[in-house]
Design a protein around this motif. Structure first.
Motif, PDB file in Angstrom:
ATOM      1  N   GLU A   7       0.830  -1.206   0.000  1.00 18.34           N
ATOM      2  CA  GLU A   7       0.000   0.000   0.000  1.00 18.34           C
ATOM      3  C   GLU A   7       0.868   1.261   0.000  1.00 18.34           C
ATOM      4  OE1 GLU A   7      -0.472  -2.551   2.283  1.00 18.34           O
ATOM      5  OE2 GLU A   7      -2.106  -3.431   1.118  1.00 18.34           O
ATOM      6  N   ILE A   8       1.955   1.240   0.754  1.00 15.59           N
ATOM      7  CA  ILE A   8       2.851   2.399   0.795  1.00 15.59           C
ATOM      8  C   ILE A   8       3.531   2.564  -0.561  1.00 15.59           C
ATOM      9  CG2 ILE A   8       4.954   3.336   1.842  1.00 15.59           C
ATOM     10  CD1 ILE A   8       4.061   1.971   4.466  1.00 15.59           C
ATOM     11  N   MET A   9       3.921   1.452  -1.158  1.00 15.54           N
ATOM     12  CA  MET A   9       4.550   1.512  -2.474  1.00 15.54           C
ATOM     13  C   MET A   9       3.557   2.080  -3.504  1.00 15.54           C
ATOM     14  SD  MET A   9       6.485  -2.158  -2.421  1.00 15.54           S
ATOM     15  CE  MET A   9       7.725  -1.977  -3.676  1.00 15.54           C
ATOM     16  N   GLU A  10       2.319   1.651  -3.399  1.00 16.71           N
ATOM     17  CA  GLU A  10       1.280   2.121  -4.305  1.00 16.71           C
ATOM     18  C   GLU A  10       1.086   3.637  -4.154  1.00 16.71           C
ATOM     19  OE1 GLU A  10      -2.465  -0.589  -5.672  1.00 16.71           O
ATOM     20  OE2 GLU A  10      -2.389   0.028  -3.582  1.00 16.71           O
ATOM     21  N   GLN A  11       1.073   4.100  -2.906  1.00 18.73           N
ATOM     22  CA  GLN A  11       0.923   5.520  -2.626  1.00 18.73           C
ATOM     23  C   GLN A  11       2.103   6.298  -3.200  1.00 18.73           C
ATOM     24  OE1 GLN A  11       0.721   6.415   1.554  1.00 18.73           O
ATOM     25  NE2 GLN A  11       0.707   8.611   1.220  1.00 18.73           N
ATOM     26  N   ARG A  12       3.298   5.775  -3.022  1.00 23.24           N
ATOM     27  CA  ARG A  12       4.504   6.429  -3.542  1.00 23.24           C
ATOM     28  C   ARG A  12       4.466   6.502  -5.064  1.00 23.24           C
ATOM     29  NH1 ARG A  12       9.373   6.496  -0.453  1.00 23.24           N
ATOM     30  NH2 ARG A  12      10.688   8.072  -1.385  1.00 23.24           N
ATOM     31  N   LEU A  13       3.993   5.423  -5.694  1.00 18.09           N
ATOM     32  CA  LEU A  13       3.889   5.412  -7.156  1.00 18.09           C
ATOM     33  C   LEU A  13       2.884   6.465  -7.618  1.00 18.09           C
ATOM     34  CD1 LEU A  13       4.792   4.147  -9.809  1.00 18.09           C
ATOM     35  CD2 LEU A  13       2.954   2.466  -9.548  1.00 18.09           C
ATOM     36  N   MET A  14       1.781   6.596  -6.900  1.00 19.27           N
ATOM     37  CA  MET A  14       0.793   7.618  -7.261  1.00 19.27           C
ATOM     38  C   MET A  14       1.404   9.015  -7.154  1.00 19.27           C
ATOM     39  SD  MET A  14      -2.841   6.022  -5.811  1.00 19.27           S
ATOM     40  CE  MET A  14      -3.116   7.447  -4.857  1.00 19.27           C
ATOM     41  N   GLU A  15       2.239   9.230  -6.137  1.00 20.05           N
ATOM     42  CA  GLU A  15       2.910  10.523  -5.994  1.00 20.05           C
ATOM     43  C   GLU A  15       3.839  10.781  -7.179  1.00 20.05           C
ATOM     44  OE1 GLU A  15       4.910  10.329  -2.219  1.00 20.05           O
ATOM     45  OE2 GLU A  15       3.020  10.273  -1.106  1.00 20.05           O
TER      46      GLU A  15
ATOM     47  N   CYS B  49       9.776   5.626 -11.230  1.00 19.16           N
ATOM     48  CA  CYS B  49       8.497   4.958 -11.489  1.00 19.16           C
ATOM     49  C   CYS B  49       8.722   3.517 -11.931  1.00 19.16           C
ATOM     50  CB  CYS B  49       7.691   5.710 -12.546  1.00 19.16           C
ATOM     51  SG  CYS B  49       6.922   7.225 -11.965  1.00 19.16           S
ATOM     52  N   GLN B  50       9.635   3.327 -12.851  1.00 14.28           N
ATOM     53  CA  GLN B  50       9.901   1.987 -13.372  1.00 14.28           C
ATOM     54  C   GLN B  50      10.412   1.063 -12.266  1.00 14.28           C
ATOM     55  OE1 GLN B  50      12.794   1.800 -16.500  1.00 14.28           O
ATOM     56  NE2 GLN B  50      12.581  -0.404 -16.752  1.00 14.28           N
ATOM     57  N   ARG B  51      11.379   1.530 -11.476  1.00 19.04           N
ATOM     58  CA  ARG B  51      11.918   0.699 -10.397  1.00 19.04           C
ATOM     59  C   ARG B  51      10.848   0.354  -9.373  1.00 19.04           C
ATOM     60  NH1 ARG B  51      17.304   3.196  -8.084  1.00 19.04           N
ATOM     61  NH2 ARG B  51      15.943   4.981  -8.175  1.00 19.04           N
ATOM     62  N   LEU B  52      10.025   1.331  -9.038  1.00 22.45           N
ATOM     63  CA  LEU B  52       8.976   1.092  -8.048  1.00 22.45           C
ATOM     64  C   LEU B  52       7.952   0.097  -8.582  1.00 22.45           C
ATOM     65  CD1 LEU B  52       8.030   1.754  -5.247  1.00 22.45           C
ATOM     66  CD2 LEU B  52       6.858   3.767  -6.146  1.00 22.45           C
ATOM     67  N   GLU B  53       7.584   0.218  -9.844  1.00 19.86           N
ATOM     68  CA  GLU B  53       6.640  -0.736 -10.444  1.00 19.86           C
ATOM     69  C   GLU B  53       7.230  -2.148 -10.442  1.00 19.86           C
ATOM     70  OE1 GLU B  53       5.956   1.199 -14.195  1.00 19.86           O
ATOM     71  OE2 GLU B  53       4.136   2.195 -13.453  1.00 19.86           O
TER      72      GLU B  53
END
Length: 156
Positions: free
Chosen positions: A38-46, A105-109
């Protein structure tokens, strides 16, 4: 007056410089290993919001480039050269920022995909371990019951 940029030039330049500084600060924050999806998802949205903002700011940058081109045709060489140099610095920072943002973005995905796969594998393993635990706690068949022994051997 020909050697001066349009009135909105400095305002647009300042807006873009402030925006880039804020964005660079956000991207330069230490990357902490996050283990919660969920935190990763939030960070990706940012990061995606930042990319969207980058696209919006692109119009201002294009306007600055156009203004510098117009200025270079009208103003003395040394004046137009100083504005070109200023714009080149901004364009370099812009390009670097854009690349960093895309990379983040790519690394986080990729990490989100790996984490999700790991979580799924962990759930599967836990389920299997629970089934094995139940199996191991079952009562063993009597020594003379060959049919029950065969069945238990197959389960093993």
């Amino acid at each position: 007056f020909d050697s001066l940029p349009p009135a909105h030039y400095k305002e647009t330049m300042n807006t873009i410089l402030v925006w880039m500084q804020q964005s660079e600060t956000k991207l330069s924050m230490p990357q902490v290993e996050i283990t919660e999806y969920e935190i990763m998802e939030q960070r990706l949205m940012e990061f995606k919001a930042l990319q969207s903002s980058l696209q919006e700011q692109q119009k201002g940058l294009t306007g600055l480039s156009t203004a510098v081109e117009d200025l270079s045709r009208k103003a003395p060489a040394e004046v137009s050269q100083s504005y070109r140099a200023e714009l080149e610095v901004v364009l370099g920072r812009w390009k670097k920022l854009s690349a960093q943002l895309a990379e983040h973005c790519q690394r986080l995905e990729e990490r989100m995909t790996k984490l999700q796969r790991f979580q799924n594998d962990t759930r599967t393993l836990k389920k299997w371990m629970a089934e094995v635990d139940v199996f191991l706690k079952e009562e063993w068949p009597a020594l003379g019951d060959s049919e029950a022994l065969e069945k238990q051997l197959e389960q093993c």
